[in-house]
Enzyme design. Structure first.
Site, PDB file in Angstrom:
ATOM      1  N   LYS A   1       1.124   4.146  -2.903  1.00 20.59           N
ATOM      2  CA  LYS A   1       0.768   5.555  -2.655  1.00 20.59           C
ATOM      3  C   LYS A   1       1.959   6.487  -2.903  1.00 20.59           C
ATOM      4  CE  LYS A   1      -3.552   4.803  -1.765  1.00 20.59           C
ATOM      5  NZ  LYS A   1      -4.608   5.298  -2.659  1.00 20.59           N
TER       6      LYS A   1
ATOM      7  N   TYR B   1       0.848  -1.200   0.000  1.00 24.24           N
ATOM      8  CA  TYR B   1       0.000   0.000   0.000  1.00 24.24           C
ATOM      9  C   TYR B   1       0.885   1.252   0.000  1.00 24.24           C
ATOM     10  CZ  TYR B   1      -3.823   3.154   1.327  1.00 24.24           C
ATOM     11  OH  TYR B   1      -4.751   4.169   1.353  1.00 24.24           O
TER      12      TYR B   1
HETATM   13  N1  LIG Z   1      -9.936   5.850   4.541  1.00 20.12           N
HETATM   14  C1  LIG Z   1      -8.713   6.260   4.797  1.00 20.12           C
HETATM   15  O1  LIG Z   1      -8.282   6.373   5.975  1.00 20.12           O
HETATM   16  C2  LIG Z   1      -7.789   6.638   3.656  1.00 20.12           C
HETATM   17  C3  LIG Z   1      -6.590   7.289   3.987  1.00 20.12           C
HETATM   18  C4  LIG Z   1      -5.723   7.644   2.958  1.00 20.12           C
HETATM   19  C5  LIG Z   1      -6.052   7.371   1.650  1.00 20.12           C
HETATM   20  N2  LIG Z   1      -7.214   6.725   1.360  1.00 20.12           N
HETATM   21  C6  LIG Z   1      -7.488   6.449  -0.045  1.00 20.12           C
HETATM   22  O2  LIG Z   1      -8.723   7.047  -0.386  1.00 20.12           O
HETATM   23  C7  LIG Z   1      -9.322   6.319  -1.457  1.00 20.12           C
HETATM   24  C8  LIG Z   1     -10.766   5.993  -1.088  1.00 20.12           C
HETATM   25  O3  LIG Z   1     -10.744   5.121   0.044  1.00 20.12           O
HETATM   26  P1  LIG Z   1     -11.977   4.894   1.021  1.00 20.12           P
HETATM   27  O4  LIG Z   1     -11.469   5.028   2.393  1.00 20.12           O
HETATM   28  O5  LIG Z   1     -13.129   5.697   0.567  1.00 20.12           O
HETATM   29  O6  LIG Z   1     -12.209   3.328   0.759  1.00 20.12           O
HETATM   30  P2  LIG Z   1     -13.555   2.489   0.513  1.00 20.12           P
HETATM   31  O7  LIG Z   1     -13.138   1.077   0.698  1.00 20.12           O
HETATM   32  O8  LIG Z   1     -14.665   3.031   1.325  1.00 20.12           O
HETATM   33  O9  LIG Z   1     -13.863   2.781  -1.035  1.00 20.12           O
HETATM   34  C9  LIG Z   1     -13.016   2.320  -2.052  1.00 20.12           C
HETATM   35  C10 LIG Z   1     -13.871   2.046  -3.283  1.00 20.12           C
HETATM   36  O10 LIG Z   1     -12.966   1.595  -4.330  1.00 20.12           O
HETATM   37  C11 LIG Z   1     -13.649   0.560  -5.017  1.00 20.12           C
HETATM   38  N3  LIG Z   1     -12.695  -0.317  -5.720  1.00 20.12           N
HETATM   39  C12 LIG Z   1     -11.835  -1.199  -5.170  1.00 20.12           C
HETATM   40  N4  LIG Z   1     -11.190  -1.862  -6.141  1.00 20.12           N
HETATM   41  C13 LIG Z   1     -11.655  -1.383  -7.321  1.00 20.12           C
HETATM   42  C14 LIG Z   1     -11.381  -1.676  -8.674  1.00 20.12           C
HETATM   43  N5  LIG Z   1     -10.492  -2.629  -9.038  1.00 20.12           N
HETATM   44  N6  LIG Z   1     -12.026  -0.991  -9.637  1.00 20.12           N
HETATM   45  C15 LIG Z   1     -12.942  -0.045  -9.299  1.00 20.12           C
HETATM   46  N7  LIG Z   1     -13.264   0.264  -8.036  1.00 20.12           N
HETATM   47  C16 LIG Z   1     -12.615  -0.398  -7.061  1.00 20.12           C
HETATM   48  C17 LIG Z   1     -14.412  -0.206  -3.948  1.00 20.12           C
HETATM   49  O11 LIG Z   1     -15.462  -0.986  -4.516  1.00 20.12           O
HETATM   50  C18 LIG Z   1     -14.911   0.929  -3.065  1.00 20.12           C
HETATM   51  O12 LIG Z   1     -16.195   1.357  -3.472  1.00 20.12           O
HETATM   52  C19 LIG Z   1      -8.438   5.085  -1.660  1.00 20.12           C
HETATM   53  O13 LIG Z   1      -7.562   5.321  -2.740  1.00 20.12           O
HETATM   54  C20 LIG Z   1      -7.666   4.991  -0.371  1.00 20.12           C
HETATM   55  O14 LIG Z   1      -6.434   4.329  -0.547  1.00 20.12           O
HETATM   56  C21 LIG Z   1      -8.097   6.363   2.339  1.00 20.12           C
END
Ligand SMILES: NC(=O)c1ccc[n+]([C@@H]2O[C@H](COP(=O)([O-])OP(=O)(O)OC[C@H]3O[C@@H](n4cnc5c(N)ncnc54)[C@H](O)[C@@H]3O)[C@@H](O)[C@H]2O)c1
Length: 273
Positions: A181, A177
């Site tokens: 990133k 991960y």
């Molecule tokens: N939540 C956190 O603390 C956090 C922190 C830093 C970065 N992020 C990043 O923010 C972004 C959103 O994360 P989130 O927390 O909303 O996660 P989440 O799991 O709630 O949503 C992620 C979405 O991506 C979709 N997805 C996964 N694989 C896929 C694919 N192959 N094709 C299309 N869609 C796909 C999933 O179905 C889901 O709807 C991500 O890139 C995550 O790495 C999240």
């Protein structure tokens, strides 16, 4: 937020992507295309956003919401669906690459499986690249959009990629991960320079711990995270998806007209320590 025109959001069926899609719709976008692997959740999110927006506008027609079930690791599907969005709307002004997955490697890098490494890199980094590449080709060929802000240079398009605090620092047991990133920041910086003079801006957002299904679906992970938040996050709380969406809309729209290649930390102070 100055987001006239049309947006495409990946990962729109959940968490931060969903919050971004809703924010575009509320802040004046004419249309938002929702892309995600999860087709059922996409339909529910579309209905929810339409219901919120039509209530706010007293049932007047507002933002057009369309869904495109898409696996971002599938190059052909990404190309076809990004082109379909451009055909439907006539243009794509904003792209948000929020689709992503996270996993921990028990025992750390020495015991990470090749399968888990490849899967995380494929969704997070390759998926972001495929969507960026197809969208950039469309954006570069379209006329610049007229900003609702006065005296701002017009923009041809704006892409916001999802990095993380793990694009800036490492966190234990998260080799794949963290690598994905960090890679997204490299992709963002290099591609942004390719097109800075052409009116196509490309930026990244680096969220800290945020309350979404990614972080809250597993009670053990959530408990460990809440403890970590108390000791490592100066604000001593997790972020809300809406707080990340605000940063994304700033980077997408005309208010950031002189910003490209940046990595905006939205992390309660985590990476400033
Ligand atoms: N939540 C956190 O603390 C956090 C922190 C830093 C970065 N992020 C990043 O923010 C972004 C959103 O994360 P989130 O927390 O909303 O996660 P989440 O799991 O709630 O949503 C992620 C979405 O991506 C979709 N997805 C996964 N694989 C896929 C694919 N192959 N094709 C299309 N869609 C796909 C999933 O179905 C889901 O709807 C991500 O890139 C995550 O790495 C999240």
């Amino acid at each position: 937020m100055d987001v006239p025109g049309f947006a495409l959001v990946t990962g729109a069926a959940s968490g931060i992507g969903k919050a971004c899609a809703l924010a575009f719709a509320k802040e004046g976008c004419a249309g938002v295309a929702l892309l995600d692997l999860n087709a059922d959740a996409l339909s529910s999110v579309r209905d929810e956003i339409q219901s919120i927006c039509s209530k706010a506008a007293n049932d007047k027609p507002t933002c057009r919401i369309e869904i495109f079930p898409t696996d971002v690791t599938n190059e052909e599907q990404v190309s076809a669906n990004v082109q379909a969005v451009a055909s439907l709307f006539g243009r794509i002004d904003y792209v948000v690459n929020a689709a992503g997955i996270a996993l921990k490697h028990a025992g750390g890098a020495a015991y990470a499986t090749s399968e888990s490494w490849k899967r995380v890199l494929d969704v997070n980094l390759n998926g972001t690249f495929y969507v960026l590449r197809e969208s950039a080709r469309i954006m570069l060929s379209q006329t610049p959009i007229v900003s609702s802000l006065t005296s701002r240079p017009l923009q041809r398009g704006s892409i916001v990629n999802f990095s993380s605090i793990q694009g800036v620092v490492g966190i234990t047991l998260s080799t794949a991960y963290t690598a994905s990133k960090h890679g997204i920041l490299g992709l963002t910086r290099s591609a942004s320079e390719d097109y800075a003079k052409d009116g196509l801006r490309i930026n990244a957002v680096c969220p800290g711990y945020t309350e979404t299904p990614m972080t809250t679906r597993n009670p053990d992970v959530l408990k460990a995270m809440e403890e970590r938040v108390q000791s490592a996050v100066p604000m001593q709380r997790m972020g809300r998806p809406e707080e990340i969406a605000d940063a994304v809309l700033y980077l997408a729209g005309g208010r950031s007209s002189f910003v490209t290649g940046s990595a905006l930390a939205v992390d309660g102070g985590y990476t400033s320590r």
